[in-house]
Design an enzyme around this catalytic site. Structure first.
Site, short mmCIF file in Angstrom:
data_model
loop_
_atom_site.label_atom_id
_atom_site.label_comp_id
_atom_site.label_asym_id
_atom_site.label_seq_id
_atom_site.Cartn_x
_atom_site.Cartn_y
_atom_site.Cartn_z
N SER A 154 0.84 -1.19 0.00
CA SER A 154 0.00 0.00 0.00
C SER A 154 0.89 1.25 0.00
O SER A 154 1.77 1.39 -0.84
CB SER A 154 -0.93 -0.06 1.22
OG SER A 154 -1.94 0.88 1.15
N ARG A 224 -11.74 5.92 10.27
CA ARG A 224 -11.31 4.52 10.20
C ARG A 224 -12.42 3.62 9.67
O ARG A 224 -12.17 2.66 8.95
CB ARG A 224 -10.87 4.06 11.59
CG ARG A 224 -10.28 2.68 11.64
CD ARG A 224 -9.05 2.58 10.75
NE ARG A 224 -8.38 1.29 10.91
CZ ARG A 224 -7.32 0.92 10.19
NH1 ARG A 224 -6.83 1.73 9.27
NH2 ARG A 224 -6.75 -0.25 10.38
N ASP A 319 -8.85 -6.40 -4.56
CA ASP A 319 -8.47 -5.11 -3.99
C ASP A 319 -8.97 -4.00 -4.92
O ASP A 319 -8.46 -3.82 -6.02
CB ASP A 319 -6.94 -5.05 -3.86
CG ASP A 319 -6.45 -3.77 -3.20
OD1 ASP A 319 -7.26 -2.85 -2.98
OD2 ASP A 319 -5.24 -3.71 -2.89
N HIS A 352 -8.14 -5.16 -0.15
CA HIS A 352 -6.84 -4.52 0.08
C HIS A 352 -6.10 -5.16 1.25
O HIS A 352 -4.87 -5.28 1.23
CB HIS A 352 -7.05 -3.02 0.33
CG HIS A 352 -5.78 -2.24 0.41
ND1 HIS A 352 -4.82 -2.28 -0.57
CD2 HIS A 352 -5.31 -1.39 1.36
CE1 HIS A 352 -3.80 -1.49 -0.23
NE2 HIS A 352 -4.08 -0.94 0.94
N ASP A 353 -6.84 -5.58 2.26
CA ASP A 353 -6.22 -6.21 3.43
C ASP A 353 -5.47 -7.50 3.10
O ASP A 353 -4.71 -8.00 3.93
CB ASP A 353 -7.29 -6.53 4.49
CG ASP A 353 -7.54 -5.35 5.41
OD1 ASP A 353 -6.78 -4.36 5.33
OD2 ASP A 353 -8.50 -5.41 6.20
#
Lengths: 375, 192
Positions: A154, A224, A319, A352-353
């Site tokens: 990232s 968040r 992602d 994405h994680d």
């Protein structure tokens, strides 16, 4: 083959730098601390060092645990350790908390030496390039003229890429994972929503909330929560939470009903409890500003012509925040410069994680790539 | 080492930029790097083969061969190779066109379904299984069944210049009646 192990108990170190650091935003940082951790042993040739760059919410604590906090496992512990893809029996691995961070390095919640009070909103804007400059000074301090590899996911991948452009002769290999050569408008838009959540929190106090004894926890929590939605895939969320109702039926309230609401609130609260809002603001801006092709008229191939490293570029099929198409741009620009580069798109459902998970194919590719690096 | 590797190496000049579509474990690119010091890239979509490329130290780009080589610059490569894979892609014409867009020349090899043993097998009522066609009908990755004559007709139709052709019978050069006597062919192609 030995079973993968943890690096065990680790401890952060602090390096102080007195020489001012010029910043891309103008001005300089007069003197600053960088907090870092290392794993493994630097060899006699000093040729086996690998720098791991962290993303938005990461830190220098990449692997292992602290003696007094056995539950505080490093954020990339599944990757770094004896017998792991980035094997600490071969490599000397370094994690650094970036400038502007909130884990001990100079940043908004650290003391401004000029005033003796927390920097707060007065901490200058820092960019990916500034971070790389600071990391290079730490490398100098540790006697590392050239990294065997620099890697990151990232925003960390942006730093790895930037290293190969700012210090091409100092990087042997670069792993750019779940990253992008620049953010899209949509990606900047998500960051802006996150920032507005913080900036509009009444407890923000123009960034000087430390003096008021409060933190803009609600804004940071919201920021968040938005971020978390974008780090997961639609499918992963459907699989994990679906439309599950806490009470088994609608009860017509704004309290938690759907399990996804519970999850997001929990993640938001947890994050707001330990992360600094000013760091979040600064770091999302660093993400937005990163665009090495900008000074080359948008020509990424021209921008990457300086790079000399051998590259591994990795993306994940699900992602959508840092989509495979963005990683492919990096891989193709490197190819069109005749650089050594491999590009893989890992089929992993976690969005994405995924870059933080230990998907078998993902780790097999990383293992094979690191195995070939001669030190 | 496969016999077509030597032929292909003959057509590659030292230091060329080479793209290998469907590069498998990267052994051809590795061979060309050793004997011709090429700057080579493979394209592969199978995770295991891709991993093998990384282990072999070969540059590999993961993508679906049936998609266009979108993002690849025109004429960047000196040679674009497709070794025994053309019969396994859907978009035959598109792939050939893309090879000659991104490369100065294309190198294509494929099994010849018109080989006499294959014809004999069909006459006997069974689909051919041979060294060049090792799979059974129910597990073959091949989806396009064509002969040397078919391929040359397609080149003619699509304005693809055949610069050189070598035909083989299980590794031995065939000079006469290749469509009947050769089990495989290797072509060097250009734009008309």
């Amino acid at each position: 083959m030995t079973a993968p192990q943890s690096v065990g108990i680790v401890a952060p170190q602090t390096a102080h730098f007195a020489e001012p650091l010029p910043l891309r935003s103008g001005g300089t940082l007069a003197g600053y601390d960088l907090v870092y951790e290392t794993y493994g042993t630097l060899n006699a040739d000093r040729s086996n060092a690998v720098l791991v760059c962290h993303a938005l919410s990461g830190s220098h604590h990449v692997a292992g645990v602290y003696a007094d906090e056995p539950q505080n496992v490093g954020w990339w512990d599944n990757l770094v350790g004896p017998g792991k893809p980035l094997d600490t029996r071969k490599f000397f691995v370094i994690g650094v908390n970036n400038l502007g961070g909130c884990n001990g390095s100079a940043g908004p919640c650290a003391l401004n030496p000029a005033t003796g009070r927390p920097w707060g909103a007065d901490f200058p804007f820092v960019t990916v390039e500034d971070w790389v400059d600071a990391q290079a000074r730490l490398a100098d301090r540790l006697g590392i003229a050239r990294f065997a590899a620099v890697m990151g996911g990232s925003l960390g991948g942006m730093q790895a890429l930037s290293w190969t452009l700012q210090y091409p002769e100092r990087v042997g290999h670069a792993a750019v994972i779940a990253s992008a050569p620049k953010l899209t408008a949509q990606n900047i838009a998500f960051n802006e929503v996150a920032r507005q959540a913080i900036l509009s929190d009444p407890d923000f106090h123009g960034g000087h909330y430390y003096e008021h004894g409060v933190v803009p926890a609600r804004g940071l929590k919201l920021a968040r929560m938005v971020g978390h939605i974008t780090y997961l895939s639609d499918d992963a969320m459907a699989e994990k939470f679906g439309r599950s109702l806490r009470h088994g039926k609608a009860v017509y309230s704004y309290d938690v009903e759907f399990e996804i609401e519970s999850y997001l609130r929990y993640q938001g609260d947890k994050f707001a409890g330990h992360f600094d809002a000013n760091t979040y603001l600064l770091t999302t801006k660093a993400l937005d500003y990163f665009d090495p092709a900008f000074s080359h008229g948008g020509d990424l191939t021209a921008a990457l012509a300086r790079a000399q490293a051998d590259f591994l570029v990795v993306s994940f099929t699900t992602d959508w925040r840092f989509s495979p198409a963005r990683s492919r741009e990096i891989a193709y620009a490197l190819m069109h410069n005749g650089r050594r580069v491999s590009y893989t798109e890992i089929d992993c459902p976690a969005g994405h994680d995924s870059f933080l998970l230990d998907d078998q194919q993902y780790h097999a590719v990383l293992t094979a790539w690191f195995d070939r690096i001669e030190v | 080492m496969r016999y077509d590797y030597e032929v292909i190496a003959e057509w590659i000049a030292p230091g060329e930029k080479v793209l290998d579509l469907g590069c498998g474990d990267g052994s051809l690119l590795r061979h060309l790097a050793e004997v011709r010091q090429i700057c080579g890239y493979g394209v592969e979509n199978d995770p295991e083969k891709l991993l093998a490329c990384v282990k072999n130290g070969v540059n590999v780009i993961q993508m679906d061969l049936d998609k266009e080589l979108e993002g690849f610059e025109d004429g960047f490569f000196d040679h674009v190779i497709m070794s025994f894979s053309l019969q396994a892609v859907h978009n035959t014409q598109g792939v050939l066109a893309e090879m000659l867009r991104v490369g100065r020349e294309a190198v294509v090899s494929f099994p010849n379904f018109g080989y006499w043993r294959h014809r004999q097998s069909i006459l006997n009522g069974r689909m051919p299984v041979s060294e060049s066609l090792p799979h059974q009908w129910f597990n073959t990755p091949n989806i396009r069944f064509f002969t040397i004559a078919d391929f040359e007709a397609l080149c003619e139709r699509n304005g693809i210049a055949i610069r050189e052709r070598l035909a083989f019978d299980e590794g031995k050069l065939v000079l006469d009646e290749p469509n009947f006597l050769a089990s495989a062919a290797v072509y060097r192609l250009g734009r008309d």
